[in-house]
Design a protein around this motif. Sequence first.
Motif, PDB file in Angstrom:
ATOM      1  N   ILE A   1       1.072  -1.191  -0.084  1.00  0.00           N
ATOM      2  CA  ILE A   1       0.023   0.016   0.190  1.00  0.00           C
ATOM      3  C   ILE A   1       0.942   1.170  -0.145  1.00  0.00           C
ATOM      4  O   ILE A   1       1.878   1.488   0.831  1.00  0.00           O
ATOM      5  N   LYS A   2       0.549   2.243  -0.823  1.00  0.00           N
ATOM      6  CA  LYS A   2       1.502   3.478  -0.884  1.00  0.00           C
ATOM      7  C   LYS A   2       0.469   4.572  -0.267  1.00  0.00           C
ATOM      8  O   LYS A   2       1.118   5.523   0.284  1.00  0.00           O
ATOM      9  N   THR A   3      -0.790   4.734  -0.713  1.00  0.00           N
ATOM     10  CA  THR A   3      -1.701   5.605  -0.138  1.00  0.00           C
ATOM     11  C   THR A   3      -3.172   4.995  -0.269  1.00  0.00           C
ATOM     12  O   THR A   3      -3.394   3.835  -0.742  1.00  0.00           O
ATOM     13  N   LEU A   4      -3.903   5.655   0.691  1.00  0.00           N
ATOM     14  CA  LEU A   4      -5.521   5.304   0.627  1.00  0.00           C
ATOM     15  C   LEU A   4      -6.225   6.636   0.538  1.00  0.00           C
ATOM     16  O   LEU A   4      -5.802   7.491   0.911  1.00  0.00           O
ATOM     17  N   GLY A   5      -7.405   6.246  -0.062  1.00  0.00           N
ATOM     18  CA  GLY A   5      -8.312   7.318  -0.461  1.00  0.00           C
ATOM     19  C   GLY A   5      -9.449   7.319   0.872  1.00  0.00           C
ATOM     20  O   GLY A   5      -9.718   6.239   1.155  1.00  0.00           O
ATOM     21  N   GLN A   6     -10.184   8.246   0.716  1.00  0.00           N
ATOM     22  CA  GLN A   6     -11.500   8.332   1.647  1.00  0.00           C
ATOM     23  C   GLN A   6     -12.580   7.220   1.290  1.00  0.00           C
ATOM     24  O   GLN A   6     -12.693   7.149   0.015  1.00  0.00           O
ATOM     25  N   GLY A   7     -12.857   6.462   2.047  1.00  0.00           N
ATOM     26  CA  GLY A   7     -13.952   5.574   1.786  1.00  0.00           C
ATOM     27  C   GLY A   7     -13.529   4.294   1.378  1.00  0.00           C
ATOM     28  O   GLY A   7     -14.204   3.069   1.269  1.00  0.00           O
ATOM     29  N   ASP A   8     -11.925   3.869   1.059  1.00  0.00           N
ATOM     30  CA  ASP A   8     -11.621   2.599   0.668  1.00  0.00           C
ATOM     31  C   ASP A   8     -11.616   1.787   1.701  1.00  0.00           C
ATOM     32  O   ASP A   8     -11.763   2.064   3.066  1.00  0.00           O
ATOM     33  N   ILE A   9     -11.664   0.457   1.690  1.00  0.00           N
ATOM     34  CA  ILE A   9     -12.099  -0.405   2.357  1.00  0.00           C
ATOM     35  C   ILE A   9     -10.786  -1.211   2.829  1.00  0.00           C
ATOM     36  O   ILE A   9      -9.980  -1.435   1.823  1.00  0.00           O
ATOM     37  N   VAL A  10     -10.357  -1.206   4.108  1.00  0.00           N
ATOM     38  CA  VAL A  10      -9.060  -2.011   4.407  1.00  0.00           C
ATOM     39  C   VAL A  10      -9.435  -3.162   5.637  1.00  0.00           C
ATOM     40  O   VAL A  10     -10.610  -3.078   6.400  1.00  0.00           O
ATOM     41  N   SER A  11      -8.322  -4.016   5.558  1.00  0.00           N
ATOM     42  CA  SER A  11      -8.471  -5.257   6.706  1.00  0.00           C
ATOM     43  C   SER A  11      -7.426  -4.778   7.602  1.00  0.00           C
ATOM     44  O   SER A  11      -6.367  -4.290   7.282  1.00  0.00           O
ATOM     45  N   PHE A  12      -7.902  -4.974   8.947  1.00  0.00           N
ATOM     46  CA  PHE A  12      -6.566  -4.592   9.877  1.00  0.00           C
ATOM     47  C   PHE A  12      -6.941  -5.379  11.117  1.00  0.00           C
ATOM     48  O   PHE A  12      -8.034  -6.048  11.458  1.00  0.00           O
ATOM     49  N   GLU A  13      -5.883  -5.134  12.234  1.00  0.00           N
ATOM     50  CA  GLU A  13      -5.999  -5.472  13.562  1.00  0.00           C
ATOM     51  C   GLU A  13      -5.918  -4.473  14.252  1.00  0.00           C
ATOM     52  O   GLU A  13      -5.622  -3.317  14.054  1.00  0.00           O
ATOM     53  N   ILE A  14      -6.424  -4.446  15.675  1.00  0.00           N
ATOM     54  CA  ILE A  14      -6.296  -3.348  16.395  1.00  0.00           C
ATOM     55  C   ILE A  14      -5.527  -3.817  17.534  1.00  0.00           C
ATOM     56  O   ILE A  14      -5.460  -4.702  18.148  1.00  0.00           O
ATOM     57  N   GLU A  15      -4.601  -2.679  18.011  1.00  0.00           N
ATOM     58  CA  GLU A  15      -3.695  -2.640  19.361  1.00  0.00           C
ATOM     59  C   GLU A  15      -3.939  -1.505  19.832  1.00  0.00           C
ATOM     60  O   GLU A  15      -4.601  -0.325  19.481  1.00  0.00           O
ATOM     61  N   GLN A  16      -3.468  -1.573  21.124  1.00  0.00           N
ATOM     62  CA  GLN A  16      -3.360  -0.361  22.023  1.00  0.00           C
ATOM     63  C   GLN A  16      -2.303   0.569  21.738  1.00  0.00           C
ATOM     64  O   GLN A  16      -1.108  -0.064  21.953  1.00  0.00           O
TER      65      GLN A  16
END
Length: 110
Positions: free
Chosen positions: A56-71
């Motif tokens: 990934i180089k950049t992301l646009g508003q509204g794009d769908i991403v997959s991720f994990e959450i950390e504190q």
Amino acid sequence: MNQVKLTGELDPKTRGRIEGRVKFYIPEKGFGFVWDSENDRSNEIFMHFRDFEGGIKTLGQGDIVSFEIEQGKKGLQAVRIEFVRKATLDELQALKRANKEANANRVQRV
């Protein structure tokens, strides 16, 4: 998908990847925010370019991403972020309408 309590603290029972929608990303600064699709859009999760995976180089508003959450140091942070797909034109238009309505509601409450 797993439910995440977005209260600023990570629920230790939460594991696995979730999908979300990019609220905004500022390439010059290398950060932005993503909404967790499992919860309402008022919950924003910080993201930083160092956590992008898969080229990934950049992301646009509204794009769908997959991720994990950390504190993170200042709250919840999206990590191991992977691009899923670009937002459609219809999704972007709906997002802009929703943002406009949310901003109008904030002004009325003041």
